[in-house]
Design a protein around this motif. Structure first.
Motif, mmCIF file in Angstrom:
data_model
loop_
_atom_site.group_PDB
_atom_site.id
_atom_site.type_symbol
_atom_site.label_atom_id
_atom_site.label_comp_id
_atom_site.label_asym_id
_atom_site.label_seq_id
_atom_site.Cartn_x
_atom_site.Cartn_y
_atom_site.Cartn_z
ATOM 1 N N ALA A 177 0.825 -1.206 0.000
ATOM 2 C CA ALA A 177 0.000 0.000 0.000
ATOM 3 C C ALA A 177 0.865 1.264 0.000
ATOM 4 O O ALA A 177 0.611 2.210 -0.763
ATOM 5 C CB ALA A 177 -0.924 -0.009 1.216
ATOM 6 N N LEU A 178 1.896 1.285 0.839
ATOM 7 C CA LEU A 178 2.760 2.461 0.921
ATOM 8 C C LEU A 178 3.549 2.661 -0.368
ATOM 9 O O LEU A 178 3.707 3.797 -0.845
ATOM 10 C CB LEU A 178 3.718 2.318 2.105
ATOM 11 N N ALA A 179 4.048 1.576 -0.940
ATOM 12 C CA ALA A 179 4.814 1.675 -2.185
ATOM 13 C C ALA A 179 3.925 2.147 -3.324
ATOM 14 O O ALA A 179 4.334 2.985 -4.146
ATOM 15 C CB ALA A 179 5.442 0.328 -2.531
ATOM 16 N N SER A 180 2.700 1.648 -3.387
ATOM 17 C CA SER A 180 1.768 2.063 -4.438
ATOM 18 C C SER A 180 1.451 3.552 -4.323
ATOM 19 O O SER A 180 1.444 4.275 -5.323
ATOM 20 C CB SER A 180 0.476 1.238 -4.352
ATOM 21 N N ALA A 181 1.197 4.002 -3.092
ATOM 22 C CA ALA A 181 0.906 5.416 -2.875
ATOM 23 C C ALA A 181 2.106 6.286 -3.244
ATOM 24 O O ALA A 181 1.959 7.355 -3.861
ATOM 25 C CB ALA A 181 0.507 5.650 -1.420
ATOM 26 N N SER A 182 3.306 5.838 -2.887
ATOM 27 C CA SER A 182 4.521 6.603 -3.178
ATOM 28 C C SER A 182 4.773 6.699 -4.680
ATOM 29 O O SER A 182 5.092 7.778 -5.202
ATOM 30 C CB SER A 182 5.725 5.966 -2.488
ATOM 31 N N LEU A 183 4.645 5.584 -5.386
ATOM 32 C CA LEU A 183 4.870 5.585 -6.836
ATOM 33 C C LEU A 183 3.809 6.405 -7.559
ATOM 34 O O LEU A 183 4.113 7.092 -8.543
ATOM 35 C CB LEU A 183 4.892 4.152 -7.362
ATOM 36 N N LEU A 184 2.560 6.342 -7.084
ATOM 37 C CA LEU A 184 1.493 7.146 -7.693
ATOM 38 C C LEU A 184 1.771 8.631 -7.504
ATOM 39 O O LEU A 184 1.622 9.432 -8.439
ATOM 40 C CB LEU A 184 0.146 6.776 -7.077
#
Length: 258
Positions: free
Chosen positions: A133-140
């Protein structure tokens, strides 16, 4: 090797974090802000140990402290680069504060090694989903600011003249860096964040002159080093963080020969 659940979790977590670290690290190196990753990792130690003190997972305390520090660095902008002594004192203070938190709650003092040098084999399934979840939010978030970030990194004066808000771009990027540092610390520990964030990105910058290929190569190198490090640790019984660090250093020095 993959018959063990903890190994599956280790590969999943390291893969997620390595991809994020490679992409974010490329822009970090491009902007000449590698000091930020180092500073935020030290601040994260105080957050992680403080979280242990109050009885919550270290990841959340680390996220809170690194994100707050990242936003603070973004607000200060260029002024913080000229204050290396102040930054150095703050890094030492953060480590000292973390040590104080451990002193007050000695029941969890054994976690200090895992916090400082990582414990990827201790990651559980729930933490893997948190990292996703954190990686997805960061990349987005990084994708949303990628164009102005690149413009501000390569031609800051021209970008400002064209209406790009340099302080806002810096603020948002350092917030993303803070999230990435907190995730990297779960894999290689607080003291070795450079291993995944800077090593692969620096090597990619020397091996490719094209931006797109550079980002792709940085992510690929970080992923390969993380997965290979876990594999070597499994067969040698040496620390995972050591192998990831050794591979990162070897790849970087090999890129210098080119």
């Amino acid at each position: 090797m993959l018959t063990y659940d903890f190994m599956v979790n280790a590969f999943a977590a390291s893969g997620i974090v390595a991809l994020l670290a490679g992409v974010v690290g490329f822009f970090l190196v491009l902007r000449g802000q590698t000091f930020a990753g180092h500073a935020l990792s030290h601040v994260g130690f105080a957050g992680a140990t403080g979280a242990v003190l109050v009885g919550i997972p270290p990841l959340w305390g680390m996220l809170a402290f690194t994100l707050g520090a990242g936003l603070g660095m973004g607000v200060l902008g260029e002024r913080i680069k000229a204050r290396d002594v102040a930054v150095g004192v703050m890094l030492s203070l953060s480590l000292g504060l973390g040590l104080l938190f451990l002193h007050f709650y000695t029941a969890y003092a054994t976690q200090v090694t895992a916090l400082l040098f990582g414990n990827i084999l201790g990651v559980d399934g729930r933490t893997v989903w948190y990292l996703v979840a954190l990686a997805s939010a960061s990349l987005l978030a990084l994708a949303c600011i990628a164009r102005p970030l690149l413009f501000a990194s390569l031609q800051p004066e021209l970008a400002e003249a064209k209406g790009v808000s340099l302080p806002l771009v810096s603020l948002l990027f350092l917030a993303i860096v803070a999230l990435t540092v907190a995730e990297c610390a779960q894999i290689v520990g607080i003291l070795l964040v450079f291993t995944l964030m800077v090593g692969p990105a620096a090597a990619a910058g020397r091996l490719s002159t094209r931006l797109g290929w550079g980002v792709f190569l940085a992510a690929g190198l970080a992923l390969a080093e993380a997965l290979a490090g876990i594999t070597l640790a499994y067969y040698t019984d040496w620390p995972t963080s050591f192998w990831i660090t050794a591979l990162s250093g070897a790849v970087y020095f090999a890129s210098l020969l080119r």
